[in-house]
Motif scaffolding. Structure first.
Motif, PDB file in Angstrom:
ATOM      1  N   ALA A  19      11.006  -8.976   5.834  1.00  0.00           N
ATOM      2  CA  ALA A  19      11.065  -8.317   4.529  1.00  0.00           C
ATOM      3  C   ALA A  19      12.505  -8.262   4.007  1.00  0.00           C
ATOM      4  O   ALA A  19      12.736  -8.346   2.797  1.00  0.00           O
ATOM      5  CB  ALA A  19      10.482  -6.911   4.621  1.00  0.00           C
ATOM      6  N   GLY A  20      13.465  -8.163   4.905  1.00  0.00           N
ATOM      7  CA  GLY A  20      14.869  -8.172   4.506  1.00  0.00           C
ATOM      8  C   GLY A  20      15.289  -9.534   3.960  1.00  0.00           C
ATOM      9  O   GLY A  20      16.005  -9.623   2.962  1.00  0.00           O
ATOM     10  N   PHE A  21      14.848 -10.605   4.624  1.00  0.00           N
ATOM     11  CA  PHE A  21      15.138 -11.948   4.125  1.00  0.00           C
ATOM     12  C   PHE A  21      14.488 -12.178   2.763  1.00  0.00           C
ATOM     13  O   PHE A  21      15.088 -12.756   1.862  1.00  0.00           O
ATOM     14  CB  PHE A  21      14.660 -13.020   5.111  1.00  0.00           C
ATOM     15  N   ALA A  22      13.237 -11.705   2.631  1.00  0.00           N
ATOM     16  CA  ALA A  22      12.545 -11.856   1.350  1.00  0.00           C
ATOM     17  C   ALA A  22      13.279 -11.099   0.251  1.00  0.00           C
ATOM     18  O   ALA A  22      13.389 -11.580  -0.877  1.00  0.00           O
ATOM     19  CB  ALA A  22      11.099 -11.368   1.477  1.00  0.00           C
ATOM     20  N   ARG A  87       5.077  -7.850  -5.150  1.00  0.00           N
ATOM     21  CA  ARG A  87       5.135  -7.106  -3.882  1.00  0.00           C
ATOM     22  C   ARG A  87       5.893  -5.790  -4.066  1.00  0.00           C
ATOM     23  O   ARG A  87       5.458  -4.741  -3.581  1.00  0.00           O
ATOM     24  CB  ARG A  87       5.822  -7.957  -2.811  1.00  0.00           C
ATOM     25  N   ILE A  88       7.001  -5.835  -4.773  1.00  0.00           N
ATOM     26  CA  ILE A  88       7.795  -4.620  -4.984  1.00  0.00           C
ATOM     27  C   ILE A  88       7.036  -3.620  -5.846  1.00  0.00           C
ATOM     28  O   ILE A  88       7.081  -2.410  -5.586  1.00  0.00           O
ATOM     29  CB  ILE A  88       9.168  -4.990  -5.594  1.00  0.00           C
ATOM     30  N   VAL A  95       1.584   0.916  -1.743  1.00  0.00           N
ATOM     31  CA  VAL A  95       0.655  -0.026  -1.130  1.00  0.00           C
ATOM     32  C   VAL A  95       1.482  -0.982  -0.278  1.00  0.00           C
ATOM     33  O   VAL A  95       2.409  -1.616  -0.772  1.00  0.00           O
ATOM     34  CB  VAL A  95      -0.133  -0.822  -2.202  1.00  0.00           C
ATOM     35  N   GLY A  96       1.176  -1.081   0.995  1.00  0.00           N
ATOM     36  CA  GLY A  96       1.887  -1.980   1.888  1.00  0.00           C
ATOM     37  C   GLY A  96       3.214  -1.457   2.377  1.00  0.00           C
ATOM     38  O   GLY A  96       4.144  -2.219   2.600  1.00  0.00           O
ATOM     39  N   GLN A 101       2.084  -4.011   7.370  1.00  0.00           N
ATOM     40  CA  GLN A 101       1.719  -4.452   6.023  1.00  0.00           C
ATOM     41  C   GLN A 101       2.928  -5.044   5.299  1.00  0.00           C
ATOM     42  O   GLN A 101       2.797  -6.032   4.574  1.00  0.00           O
ATOM     43  CB  GLN A 101       1.155  -3.282   5.219  1.00  0.00           C
ATOM     44  N   ALA A 102       4.090  -4.442   5.492  1.00  0.00           N
ATOM     45  CA  ALA A 102       5.306  -4.943   4.849  1.00  0.00           C
ATOM     46  C   ALA A 102       5.640  -6.339   5.373  1.00  0.00           C
ATOM     47  O   ALA A 102       6.034  -7.227   4.601  1.00  0.00           O
ATOM     48  CB  ALA A 102       6.466  -3.986   5.087  1.00  0.00           C
ATOM     49  N   HIS A 103       5.485  -6.531   6.673  1.00  0.00           N
ATOM     50  CA  HIS A 103       5.739  -7.849   7.257  1.00  0.00           C
ATOM     51  C   HIS A 103       4.744  -8.875   6.715  1.00  0.00           C
ATOM     52  O   HIS A 103       5.127  -9.995   6.347  1.00  0.00           O
ATOM     53  CB  HIS A 103       5.662  -7.784   8.781  1.00  0.00           C
ATOM     54  N   ALA A 104       3.474  -8.486   6.654  1.00  0.00           N
ATOM     55  CA  ALA A 104       2.445  -9.404   6.171  1.00  0.00           C
ATOM     56  C   ALA A 104       2.656  -9.755   4.700  1.00  0.00           C
ATOM     57  O   ALA A 104       2.504 -10.917   4.304  1.00  0.00           O
ATOM     58  CB  ALA A 104       1.062  -8.787   6.369  1.00  0.00           C
ATOM     59  N   SER A 105       3.026  -8.770   3.885  1.00  0.00           N
ATOM     60  CA  SER A 105       3.232  -9.064   2.463  1.00  0.00           C
ATOM     61  C   SER A 105       4.485  -9.912   2.253  1.00  0.00           C
ATOM     62  O   SER A 105       4.513 -10.769   1.369  1.00  0.00           O
ATOM     63  CB  SER A 105       3.295  -7.775   1.647  1.00  0.00           C
TER      64      SER A 105
END
Length: 128
Positions: A19-22, A87-88, A95-96, A101-105
């Motif tokens: 999630a940090g890379f994203a 996503r944000i 949600v997420g 969930q955060a990793h999956a999104s």
């Protein structure tokens, strides 16, 4: 008793989650889109021109392999920025938010943006 001093922070040992890379890529893609806006506006102006010269110049500029590579990068930047923005927005409404969930999104954002870039990029590069 001597007080134990904290261990110095080794930045190379910190592991950034997906999630940090994203999130970093979201910022980079936004900056890239903003900085390349003059090029995109110029190409739009050429494509909407009613003269033969503007059509020929547009074809010549977009036919260059370097410009195609830049446009492919901008396509990825737009798609990643769009998917990450959704996503944000979902995280803003709680949600997420959980770790799994955060990793999956974040993984979904990466996969979807790259897949859409591949699909639209093949069309852009003329392979379709």
């Amino acid at each position: 008793m001597t007080k134990q001093r904290p261990k110095y922070l080794a930045l190379h040992e910190i592991r950034l989650p997906l999630a940090g890379f994203a999130s970093i890529l979201h910022r980079v893609s936004g900056a890239g889109l903003f900085l390349m806006l003059p090029l995109l506006i110029w190409l739009l102006q050429l494509s909407l021109g009613s003269t033969q010269q503007s059509a020929e110049l547009f074809a010549a500029v977009t036919g260059n392999w370097l410009v195609k590579l830049i446009l492919l990068g901008l396509l990825w930047a737009f798609l990643h920025h769009f998917c990450m923005g959704i996503r944000i927005l979902l995280i803003d409404v709680h949600v997420g938010v959980e770790k799994q969930q955060a990793h999956a999104s974040a993984m979904a954002v990466m996969v979807i943006s790259l897949a859409l870039t591949l699909v639209f990029g093949l069309k852009l590069l003329g392979a379709y």
